[in-house]
Motif scaffolding. Structure first.
Motif, PDB file in Angstrom:
ATOM      1  N   GLU A 109       1.686   9.228  11.479  1.00 55.87           N
ATOM      2  CA  GLU A 109       1.707  10.272  10.457  1.00 55.87           C
ATOM      3  C   GLU A 109       1.552   9.748   9.024  1.00 55.87           C
ATOM      4  OE1 GLU A 109       1.502  13.523  11.014  1.00 55.87           O
ATOM      5  OE2 GLU A 109       1.408  13.004  13.144  1.00 55.87           O
ATOM      6  N   CYS A 110       1.691   8.462   8.839  1.00 53.35           N
ATOM      7  CA  CYS A 110       1.535   7.921   7.482  1.00 53.35           C
ATOM      8  C   CYS A 110       0.136   8.263   6.967  1.00 53.35           C
ATOM      9  CB  CYS A 110       1.719   6.400   7.492  1.00 53.35           C
ATOM     10  SG  CYS A 110       1.299   5.666   5.900  1.00 53.35           S
ATOM     11  N   PRO A 111       0.030   8.984   5.846  1.00 53.12           N
ATOM     12  CA  PRO A 111      -1.283   9.465   5.401  1.00 53.12           C
ATOM     13  C   PRO A 111      -2.249   8.338   5.060  1.00 53.12           C
ATOM     14  CG  PRO A 111       0.518  10.399   4.062  1.00 53.12           C
ATOM     15  CD  PRO A 111       1.123   9.385   4.952  1.00 53.12           C
TER      16      PRO A 111
ATOM     17  N   ARG B 126       0.816  -1.229   0.000  1.00 50.66           N
ATOM     18  CA  ARG B 126       0.000   0.000   0.000  1.00 50.66           C
ATOM     19  C   ARG B 126       0.841   1.267   0.000  1.00 50.66           C
ATOM     20  NH1 ARG B 126      -2.800  -0.680   5.143  1.00 50.66           N
ATOM     21  NH2 ARG B 126      -3.838   1.285   4.655  1.00 50.66           N
ATOM     22  N   CYS B 127       2.097   1.151   0.412  1.00 51.18           N
ATOM     23  CA  CYS B 127       2.946   2.349   0.562  1.00 51.18           C
ATOM     24  C   CYS B 127       3.063   3.120  -0.747  1.00 51.18           C
ATOM     25  CB  CYS B 127       4.325   1.926   1.046  1.00 51.18           C
ATOM     26  SG  CYS B 127       5.528   3.261   0.942  1.00 51.18           S
ATOM     27  N   THR B 128       2.870   4.431  -0.672  1.00 48.22           N
ATOM     28  CA  THR B 128       2.936   5.275  -1.874  1.00 48.22           C
ATOM     29  C   THR B 128       4.292   5.971  -2.021  1.00 48.22           C
ATOM     30  OG1 THR B 128       2.145   7.184  -0.660  1.00 48.22           O
ATOM     31  CG2 THR B 128       0.457   5.784  -1.705  1.00 48.22           C
ATOM     32  N   LYS B 129       5.216   5.676  -1.113  1.00 48.93           N
ATOM     33  CA  LYS B 129       6.543   6.325  -1.098  1.00 48.93           C
ATOM     34  C   LYS B 129       6.439   7.846  -0.991  1.00 48.93           C
ATOM     35  CE  LYS B 129       8.439   2.742  -4.088  1.00 48.93           C
ATOM     36  NZ  LYS B 129       8.904   2.465  -5.435  1.00 48.93           N
ATOM     37  N   CYS B 130       5.435   8.300  -0.218  1.00 51.06           N
ATOM     38  CA  CYS B 130       5.248   9.750  -0.094  1.00 51.06           C
ATOM     39  C   CYS B 130       6.379  10.409   0.696  1.00 51.06           C
ATOM     40  CB  CYS B 130       3.899  10.050   0.558  1.00 51.06           C
ATOM     41  SG  CYS B 130       3.830   9.535   2.281  1.00 51.06           S
ATOM     42  N   GLY B 131       6.978   9.670   1.642  1.00 53.73           N
ATOM     43  CA  GLY B 131       8.141  10.197   2.366  1.00 53.73           C
ATOM     44  C   GLY B 131       7.849  10.857   3.707  1.00 53.73           C
ATOM     45  N   TRP B 132       6.573  10.922   4.094  1.00 54.47           N
ATOM     46  CA  TRP B 132       6.275  11.564   5.386  1.00 54.47           C
ATOM     47  C   TRP B 132       6.963  10.844   6.541  1.00 54.47           C
ATOM     48  CZ3 TRP B 132       4.964  16.313   5.869  1.00 54.47           C
ATOM     49  CH2 TRP B 132       4.181  16.937   4.891  1.00 54.47           C
ATOM     50  N   CYS B 133       6.950   9.515   6.493  1.00 50.67           N
ATOM     51  CA  CYS B 133       7.581   8.780   7.592  1.00 50.67           C
ATOM     52  C   CYS B 133       9.081   9.048   7.613  1.00 50.67           C
ATOM     53  CB  CYS B 133       7.294   7.282   7.475  1.00 50.67           C
ATOM     54  SG  CYS B 133       7.822   6.585   5.895  1.00 50.67           S
ATOM     55  N   VAL B 134       9.651   9.210   6.428  1.00 54.02           N
ATOM     56  CA  VAL B 134      11.101   9.454   6.329  1.00 54.02           C
ATOM     57  C   VAL B 134      11.465  10.772   7.009  1.00 54.02           C
ATOM     58  CG1 VAL B 134      13.024   9.822   4.723  1.00 54.02           C
ATOM     59  CG2 VAL B 134      11.237   8.150   4.162  1.00 54.02           C
TER      60      VAL B 134
ATOM     61  N   LYS C 123      -1.973   5.243   6.458  1.00 55.66           N
ATOM     62  CA  LYS C 123      -1.935   4.287   7.578  1.00 55.66           C
ATOM     63  C   LYS C 123      -1.480   2.894   7.140  1.00 55.66           C
ATOM     64  CE  LYS C 123      -3.657   7.259  10.555  1.00 55.66           C
ATOM     65  NZ  LYS C 123      -2.588   8.144  10.998  1.00 55.66           N
ATOM     66  N   CYS C 124      -0.365   2.850   6.458  1.00 53.51           N
ATOM     67  CA  CYS C 124       0.117   1.538   6.029  1.00 53.51           C
ATOM     68  C   CYS C 124       1.279   1.028   6.885  1.00 53.51           C
ATOM     69  CB  CYS C 124       0.462   1.526   4.550  1.00 53.51           C
ATOM     70  SG  CYS C 124       1.991   2.362   4.152  1.00 53.51           S
ATOM     71  N   ILE C 125       1.479   1.675   8.050  1.00 53.99           N
ATOM     72  CA  ILE C 125       2.490   1.150   8.979  1.00 53.99           C
ATOM     73  C   ILE C 125       1.767   0.638  10.217  1.00 53.99           C
ATOM     74  CG2 ILE C 125       4.554   1.648  10.345  1.00 53.99           C
ATOM     75  CD1 ILE C 125       5.220   3.912   8.435  1.00 53.99           C
ATOM     76  N   ASP C 126       2.086  -0.577  10.611  1.00 54.87           N
ATOM     77  CA  ASP C 126       1.503  -1.196  11.807  1.00 54.87           C
ATOM     78  C   ASP C 126       2.523  -1.236  12.918  1.00 54.87           C
ATOM     79  OD1 ASP C 126      -1.070  -1.804  11.499  1.00 54.87           O
ATOM     80  OD2 ASP C 126      -0.763  -3.926  10.947  1.00 54.87           O
TER      81      ASP C 126
END
Ligand SMILES: Cc1ncc(C[n+]2csc(CCOP(=O)(O)OP(=O)(O)O)c2C)c(N)n1
Ligand code: SF4
Ligand code: SF4
Ligand code: SF4
Ligand SMILES: [Mg+2]
Lengths: 302, 393, 94
Positions: free
Chosen positions: C82-84, C40-48, C86-89
């Motif tokens: 913060e993942c827009p 599901r990750c879109t590689k948006c980079g917010w988590c980074v 919510k693909c991190i558990d």
């Protein structure tokens, strides 16, 4: 050129190393990292004593990939001025070629209280340093005692019944010294913050950034909420994001609809004692309303 | 050596002149009597372009020493000076300067401490700085102040030393009294004490962290290291003084004994009072009294062996303190000298003379009296170990 | 780390160059571990950008996915929060 998106910031090299000892979820780490990404290699970092200093320079390791110096609690501005003076003199005398950015990261205690005199001196002299106060609204390193930046009603170990005065207006103090550039920032609006750091570094005299930093231990919240709280501080109007450049204040992040302050306060254990106290909550709301009127923020929308 | 004409200079002006010749890069100081004319003169040199330096007008002595510390860490040659309350305000940062091994040079125009506020000379300001880890000299003339400043940069910036240096010069008495001073030429100073960039520590091309935090597992070693460096600086201080002697014809030694060899009674002192004592010894010697004196030119690191060598034959010793150490066993210098005797397994009787506080005049007669009292010690008639010379009551 | 240095083996002037990332593995602090659902990750980079350590980065090789360096992750949960999308558990550490 201002940063246009997140990717441009991410692409910048990191000069702040993992493995530091700041608490899980500490907002100060995010500030240090972003500041260093923008300031880059040719920068010298000065810290005042505080959480950031002790937890990023625990001998024998350091988290800093740039030259770094810490001397004491109350003199970060003077230490930075000394570096500036040395580089200016050595460049003038052609003993050195390359210039550096001199950047300070000091806590609210090290800035608003014990370090205010040294900061005033540096502002008044017009020394070309970028002074950033990471404001977690108390003396965290020594175990959460109140500072001059602790907000009204906040619990700390030395304001057990809640702080009874308003936060010192550090921006007002900086502006009264006629600094050319001063700005507020917070970690949830990183593009805004990054651009402010970039601008601050380009100023020929002193520049100042007052950077709100949620602290999981002192504010008593779940570490995952650090960014969220920082966002709510802006959305409620309690932390307007603005900059002061050449005598003019400008809001940099619009808040067309404000969130009630309760949404921000209720997530933090330090305000638990006023959760059922309508009178106190109303006072904080009216303080936010005052700020909103001053900076041109929108109305509260429930 | 070329024959040069002397300048008529006060101690403060002699120091300012040396600072100009030393081509210092950063000066940061705050006004306080009796040190102020040093920095006024340096400001004038900078304003006229005779010294290319950054003169930082700070808002306190705390900031002055902080800025000097970080400027030294950035590779600049730095200077500051202070007195009394100003020096006390610097106290916290003095420890840090030595632990971080930064070659800051400071002149202290010694003055009493408040309360009551008093601008005259004693050693009350310097004694609380004894344990700050700085090399500490005491000078006896404007000439010596000038010479010591030039030596100081050479010592402080020596790679084996890398320690800050304080030059103590009695306020008013030396700082403001004019005397002939023989200067070196600019080029002699430049070649005797050359600036070197290799002391620079805050360098983006070779980054490192200075002054962080440590747990008990590293603290002791760190403090011991700078304390050991202070101890080990002694031979280098001697060497620089001797080399300076070759260049200028003037060298001072770590201690300067006068008529000590056959003396029964000896006075031990530091600073300008030593000149009066020397004159008294001369006078008493003419009368056939077997008296002597020794002054300490260096106070930290303590020149134990050199001092013991000059006092070892005495029957009684008087140690002069120009500062009180309330509640202590005795005055600061007395404590050091008697510890030195103890460690050298010597039990020469000694008494402590407290004199000249807050600028109280010490006359030749006062010193003659000290010798009279010292002479009585071996007879067993003296029971006191402390005298407050000139105190009413 | 072996034996601690003697006083004369330490650099003078309380100086260090050793980076925390080389010796201080803060991953041991963790109680909850973030797991990214790459489908599901879109590689948006917010988590980074929000990871305070920092220990999330775009992989420089391969398809440039975001990776977490568990040697340093303290498990604060900011990335997940913060993942827009919510693909991190956050899952309990074994
Ligand atoms: C002169 C002095 N007084 C007191 C202290 C103790 N002290 C160290 S850090 C600190 C509080 C720091 O607060 P702040 O500047 O807000 O930084 P934080 O720890 O919150 O990041 C205090 C009181 C000190 N180191 N030096
Ligand atoms: S106490 Fe607060 S400021 Fe200090 S490290 Fe922890 S989260 Fe950060
Ligand atoms: S925030 Fe979520 S979607 Fe964005 S890169 Fe990270 S894991 Fe992927
Ligand atoms: S849980 Fe916290 S430390 Fe771990 S990767 Fe996510 S943001 Fe970073
Ligand atoms: Mg704080």
């Amino acid at each position: 050129m201002p940063f246009k998106n997140l990717k441009e910031i991410i692409a910048r090299q990191d000069f702040f190393s993992p493995g530091h000892g700041l608490c899980a979820g500490c907002g100060a780490a995010q500030i240090a990292r972003i500041v260093m990404k923008i300031a880059g290699k040719d920068s010298i970092m000065v810290n005042a004593t505080g959480c950031l200093e002790v937890s990023t320079t625990t001998y024998p390791w350091t988290a800093w990939k740039v030259p770094y110096i810490h001397v004491a609690f109350e003199n970060a501005a003077a230490v930075a001025s000394g570096i500036r003076a040395a580089y200016d003199a050595l460049i003038m005398k052609k003993k050195l070629g390359k210039d550096v950015n001199v950047v300070v990261l000091a806590g609210d205690g090290g800035t608003a209280d014990i370090g205010l005199q040294a900061l005033s001196g540096a502002f008044e002299r017009g020394d070309r340093i970028t002074y950033i106060c990471y404001d977690n609204e108390a003396y965290m390193n020594t175990g959460i005692q109140r500072s001059g930046a602790t907000p009204y009603d906040a619990w700390t170990t030395t304001s057990p019944a809640g702080q009874k005065t308003l936060k010192k207006d550090l921006m007002g103090i900086a502006i009264a010294h006629r600094v050319k550039y001063a700005a507020t920032a917070t970690i949830s609006y990183l593009l805004d913050a990054a651009n402010k750091v970039e601008k601050a570094l380009s100023i020929s005299g002193p520049s100042f950034i007052h950077w709100l930093q949620p602290c999981t231990i002192g504010w008593r919240y779940d570490p995952k909420l650090t960014v969220k709280l920082s966002r709510l501080a802006v959305k409620t109007g309690l932390w307007p994001l603005y900059e002061h450049y050449d005598g003019i204040n400008k809001l940099t992040v619009q808040v067309p609809k404000r969130t009630p302050v309760l949404e921000y306060l209720k997530l933090q254990g330090r305000f638990r004692h006023i959760m059922d106290n309508q009178e106190e909550l109303a006072k904080i709301q009216s303080y936010a309303d005052e700020l909103a009127a001053k900076f041109g923020l929108g109305p509260v929308v429930e | 050596m070329q024959k040069v004409e002397p300048f008529l200079l006060s101690g403060n002006l002699a120091i300012a002149y040396a600072i100009k010749q030393l081509n210092v890069d950063v000066v940061s100081a705050y006004p306080i009597t009796p040190q102020t004319t040093i920095i006024e003169k340096i400001s004038e040199y900078v304003a006229k372009g005779e010294l290319k330096a950054n003169f930082m007008l700070v808002e306190s002595e705390h900031s002055a020493i902080s800025a000097c510390l970080s400027a030294a860490a950035s590779g600049a040659r730095v200077f500051t000076s202070s007195s009394s309350q100003g020096l006390l305000l610097m106290h916290e940062i003095l420890f840090i300067t030595s632990a971080l091994r930064l070659p800051v040079v400071m002149v202290v125009a010694n003055r009493s401490v408040s309360a009551p506020i008093n601008i005259w000379n004693d050693h009350g300001d310097i004694m609380p700085q004894r344990d700050t880890g700085w090399i500490q000299f005491f000078v006896e003339s404007a000439q010596e102040a000038y010479d010591k400043v030039i030596q100081a940069y050479r010592i402080a910036e020596d790679h084996q030393v890398r320690l800050p240096i304080m030059i103590n010069m009695d306020g008013i008495v030396l700082s403001h009294t004019y005397e002939p001073v023989y200067p070196l030429s600019d080029s002699e100073v430049a070649s005797f004490s050359p600036w070197n960039l290799s002391l620079k520590r805050l360098d983006p091309d070779d980054f490192l962290t200075i002054g962080g935090f440590c747990y008990p597992d590293y603290y002791f070693e760190t403090r011991y290291q700078s304390s050991k460096a202070l101890e080990d600086s002694l031979p280098i201080i001697s060497k620089v003084d001797k080399e300076f002697g070759k260049l200028s014809g003037r060298s001072y030694g770590l201690v300067s004994p006068f008529k000590c060899n056959d003396a029964d009674t000896i006075l031990v002192s530091m600073g300008s009072i030593s000149t009066t004592i020397r004159a008294t010894v001369k006078k008493l010697r003419e009368k056939g009294e077997k008296v002597g004196m020794v002054s300490l030119r260096l106070f930290r690191p303590f020149p134990l062996n050199e001092l013991i060598k000059s006092i070892k034959n005495a029957k009684a010793i008087g140690i002069i303190d120009r500062a009180l150490s309330p509640g202590a066993v005795a005055g600061p210098l007395f404590t050091d000298v008697t510890s030195a005797l103890y460690l050298s397994k010597m039990s020469i009787p000694a008494v402590n003379f407290f004199v000249g506080l807050g600028g109280r005049d010490v006359k030749i007669e006062d010193i003659e009296n000290m010798f009279v009292n010292l002479k009585k010690i071996p007879t067993g008639k003296i029971k006191k170990h402390s005298y407050y010379v000139g105190l009413r009551g | 780390m072996g034996r601690l240095p003697k006083w004369n083996e330490m650099q003078e002037g309380f100086i260090t160059k050793t980076l925390s990332e080389s010796i201080n593995k803060t991953g041991t602090w963790r109680t909850f571990k973030p797991i990214i659902d790459y489908s599901r990750c879109t590689k948006c980079g917010w988590c980074v950008i929000y990871c305070p350590e920092p220990c999330i980065s775009f992989e420089s090789s391969g398809d440039g996915k975001v990776v977490i360096d568990y040697d340093f992750c303290k498990g604060c949960g900011i990335c997940a929060e913060e993942c827009p999308i919510k693909c991190i558990d956050m899952v309990m550490e074994e």
